[in-house]
Enzyme design. Structure first.
Site, PDB file in Angstrom:
ATOM      1  N   TYR A  41       0.812  -1.220   0.000  1.00  0.00           N
ATOM      2  CA  TYR A  41       0.000   0.000   0.000  1.00  0.00           C
ATOM      3  C   TYR A  41       0.839   1.261   0.000  1.00  0.00           C
ATOM      4  O   TYR A  41       0.373   2.300  -0.457  1.00  0.00           O
ATOM      5  CB  TYR A  41      -1.037   0.018   1.138  1.00  0.00           C
ATOM      6  CG  TYR A  41      -0.575  -0.491   2.470  1.00  0.00           C
ATOM      7  CD1 TYR A  41       0.256   0.262   3.281  1.00  0.00           C
ATOM      8  CD2 TYR A  41      -0.978  -1.736   2.919  1.00  0.00           C
ATOM      9  CE1 TYR A  41       0.674  -0.215   4.503  1.00  0.00           C
ATOM     10  CE2 TYR A  41      -0.556  -2.223   4.151  1.00  0.00           C
ATOM     11  CZ  TYR A  41       0.272  -1.451   4.941  1.00  0.00           C
ATOM     12  OH  TYR A  41       0.694  -1.920   6.145  1.00  0.00           O
ATOM     13  N   LYS A  77     -14.022  15.176  -3.481  1.00  0.00           N
ATOM     14  CA  LYS A  77     -13.606  16.556  -3.732  1.00  0.00           C
ATOM     15  C   LYS A  77     -14.153  17.404  -2.582  1.00  0.00           C
ATOM     16  O   LYS A  77     -15.220  18.012  -2.681  1.00  0.00           O
ATOM     17  CB  LYS A  77     -14.139  17.020  -5.099  1.00  0.00           C
ATOM     18  CG  LYS A  77     -13.452  18.259  -5.633  1.00  0.00           C
ATOM     19  CD  LYS A  77     -13.895  18.544  -7.065  1.00  0.00           C
ATOM     20  CE  LYS A  77     -13.237  19.789  -7.596  1.00  0.00           C
ATOM     21  NZ  LYS A  77     -13.718  20.141  -8.947  1.00  0.00           N
TER      22      LYS A  77
END
Length: 120
Positions: free
Chosen positions: A53, A98
């Protein structure tokens, strides 16, 4: 299928439809779940048999910083395809936020699920 996940990865991107957005860096956040089989890595305690990761996160940050999409939908699709191909992931769920794009909403965004056509 097991999952390796990365949640809340903060990104910087040039993204947006409006002209003023093209001249600024905006913050995005990605949550990513990747289907895998953790058994081989768990048995051997060997990172090379798992999805790393850290490496995946660094690639995502670089790809997003270099991108110039108008829509987060386009960026999410591009990221999903790159991840599936680069890391040979059979399945993933990617949520791209966002934050601050809509007043009074903590975040807005898109979530997509994709399967690799090559790695069933």
């Amino acid at each position: 299928m097991d999952k390796v996940f990365i949640h809340g990865l903060e990104l910087e991107a040039t993204i947006g439809v409006y002209e003023w957005e093209r001249d600024i860096i905006q913050n995005l956040v990605v949550d990513l779940e990747m289907g895998t089989d953790v058994h081989p890595a768990a048995q051997s305690d060997d990172l090379t048999l798992s999805l790393d990761y850290y490496v995946i996160s660094e690639n995502i940050k670089r790809w997003v910083s270099e991108s110039r999409y108008q829509l987060i939908e386009s960026l999410a699709e591009d990221l999903a395809n790159r991840l599936l191909e680069t890391f040979k992931i059979p399945w993933l769920r990617l949520r791209l936020h966002k934050p601050g794009a809509v007043p009074n909403a903590r975040s807005v965004g898109v979530e997509i699920e994709r399967r690799s056509h090559k790695h069933h």
